[in-house]
Design an enzyme around this catalytic site. Structure first.
Site, mmCIF file in Angstrom:
data_model
loop_
_atom_site.group_PDB
_atom_site.id
_atom_site.type_symbol
_atom_site.label_atom_id
_atom_site.label_comp_id
_atom_site.label_asym_id
_atom_site.label_seq_id
_atom_site.Cartn_x
_atom_site.Cartn_y
_atom_site.Cartn_z
ATOM 1 N N GLU A 27 21.035 -6.851 -0.864
ATOM 2 C CA GLU A 27 20.716 -8.267 -1.145
ATOM 3 C C GLU A 27 20.924 -8.581 -2.624
ATOM 4 O OE1 GLU A 27 17.382 -9.406 -2.669
ATOM 5 O OE2 GLU A 27 16.028 -7.772 -2.097
ATOM 6 N N LYS A 191 5.944 -6.106 -0.769
ATOM 7 C CA LYS A 191 5.507 -6.239 -2.166
ATOM 8 C C LYS A 191 3.983 -6.265 -2.262
ATOM 9 C CE LYS A 191 8.857 -9.395 -3.224
ATOM 10 N NZ LYS A 191 10.080 -9.071 -2.528
HETATM 11 N N1 PSU Z 1 12.612 -6.773 -3.667
HETATM 12 C C1 PSU Z 1 12.519 -6.634 -5.030
HETATM 13 N N2 PSU Z 1 12.624 -7.780 -5.778
HETATM 14 C C2 PSU Z 1 12.861 -9.014 -5.212
HETATM 15 C C3 PSU Z 1 12.965 -9.147 -3.784
HETATM 16 C C4 PSU Z 1 12.834 -7.969 -3.071
HETATM 17 O O1 PSU Z 1 12.311 -5.521 -5.539
HETATM 18 O O2 PSU Z 1 12.972 -10.009 -5.932
HETATM 19 C C5 PSU Z 1 13.247 -10.510 -3.121
HETATM 20 C C6 PSU Z 1 13.887 -10.259 -1.747
HETATM 21 O O3 PSU Z 1 15.128 -10.915 -1.727
HETATM 22 C C7 PSU Z 1 12.920 -10.850 -0.741
HETATM 23 C C8 PSU Z 1 12.307 -11.963 -1.538
HETATM 24 O O4 PSU Z 1 13.574 -11.302 0.413
HETATM 25 O O5 PSU Z 1 12.105 -11.340 -2.824
HETATM 26 C C9 PSU Z 1 11.050 -12.486 -0.877
HETATM 27 O O6 PSU Z 1 10.759 -13.744 -1.400
HETATM 28 P P1 PSU Z 1 9.710 -14.709 -0.652
HETATM 29 O O7 PSU Z 1 8.401 -13.982 -0.771
HETATM 30 O O8 PSU Z 1 9.749 -15.992 -1.451
HETATM 31 O O9 PSU Z 1 10.214 -14.871 0.759
#
Ligand code: PSU
Ligand code: MN
Length: 332
Positions: A27, A191
């Site tokens: 990604e 996360k």
């Molecule tokens: N993993 C990381 N850093 C990031 C992300 C994932 O180490 O920035 C990104 C991914 O693309 C994931 C997104 O899909 O953060 C999730 O964002 P949200 O919580 O707004 O859906």
């Protein structure tokens, strides 16, 4: 505009898929929105790891912006394990599956650039914009790769159910998309800025296997030492993970699975330190009035500031490790 004119699979990825070679999607929301655009000035600590050969170290140029350098190192880590990287992102409205190094550089420096989740793809395509794709949007691209879908994908930590979901139901679009992706997603769990209990419950409701790679516990992205959350099953190495993924795709070809790799112990942050950092992150997010897709980048930046860059080192380590392990699993 047709589907085929919006999504383009590179020649290299098309040949690899046609010949049945291992392909790993990467990604780019982490590149455009999750990592700093300033140089690290030295090699990341993660690259001391003996698993990475010279090609991976050489791919990370410490004098260029971290986000750009890491994008190249991720692709190199996938190649070093014998698979073909498919970097996914949007340039001038085109959703590219298999960006070249030059395209990746352009995306890493692009401004304005959208954090493209599922809901944003059509708008960015129509307006010929640039975008880093989240887990959700990258999985969509995996499904529509030609001539066949991509089955393996690596990220840092997936999105999930945010804390305070009972007041503001911020639930990442990643979860629903993962459930229906037909892809094995290699990650360090979700996360730690999230409500991880609630995230695991949501994955359970969506019938997503949550597999621990050499662990019985659901990893917490950048930290360790927390009360354990159990995974639904465990694999001991890349070979057994590949066998489980093959069985899963035979039975449920349209469904996704998570393969969770704990962060390297030498770099993982202790939970109490992480919690303090997250609390200050939540305060900055509230102060800035961050909403929706802005929340995750604001939290990640605040946590990096509060830990004086240590969370950034773990984040880089986790992204690299997951790309490498995903490639080992894809190779089988
Ligand atoms: N993993 C990381 N850093 C990031 C992300 C994932 O180490 O920035 C990104 C991914 O693309 C994931 C997104 O899909 O953060 C999730 O964002 P949200 O919580 O707004 O859906
Ligand atoms: Mn969200």
């Amino acid at each position: 505009m047709t589907m085929r004119s919006v999504i383009r699979t590179s020649d290299e990825v098309q040949s690899a898929l046609a010949e049945g070679r291992a392909v790993v999607a990467l990604e780019t929301a982490a590149v455009t929105h999750g990592l700093p655009r300033s140089p690290l000035g030295q090699l990341p600590l993660a690259l001391d790891d003996a698993r990475y050969d010279e090609s991976v170290r050489a791919a990370f140029d410490p004098s260029i912006a971290i986000n750009r350098a890491l994008g190249h190192a991720l692709a190199a880590a996938v190649r070093s394990a014998g698979a073909v990287p498919a970097v996914v992102g949007m340039l001038r409205g085109e959703l590219i599956v298999g960006m070249t190094g030059t395209e990746l550089d352009e995306l890493a420096e692009a401004k304005p650039v959208t954090k493209v989740s599922m809901r944003d793809i059509a708008d960015v395509a129509l307006h010929r914009g640039h975008g880093g794709t989240t887990v959700a949007a990258t999985l969509f691209a995996c499904k529509h790769a030609t001539p066949s879908p991509i089955r393996f994908f690596a990220t840092g930590g997936i999105g999930g159910v945010h804390r305070g979901w009972n007041v503001t139901p911020d639930i990442s679009a990643d979860l629903l998309q993962i459930a229906h992706s037909g892809v094995a997603i290699v990650c360090a769990g979700a996360k730690s800025i999230l409500d991880l209990d609630a995230t695991l419950e949501a994955l359970d409701s969506l019938s997503v296997p949550v597999v621990g790679f050499g662990t019985e516990f659901f990893p917490r992205f950048l930290c360790e030492g927390a009360p354990p959350l159990r995974v639904s099953s465990t694999v001991i190495d890349a070979g057994t993970a590949a066998a489980l993924a093959a069985m899963h795709f035979q039975l449920r070809p349209q469904s996704g699975m998570l393969i969770c790799v704990p962060p390297p112990s030498a770099l993982a942050l202790p939970l109490d330190e992480m919690e303090l950092a997250i609390q200050s992150g939540l305060q900055s997010a509230a102060k800035l009035g961050a909403r929706g897709p802005e929340v995750t980048p604001v939290l990640l930046q605040a946590v990096a500031d509060a830990t004086r860059g240590r969370s950034l080192e773990v984040n880089l380590a986790v992204l690299l490790q997951n790309a490498f392990v995903a490639a080992q699993i894809a190779v089988g």
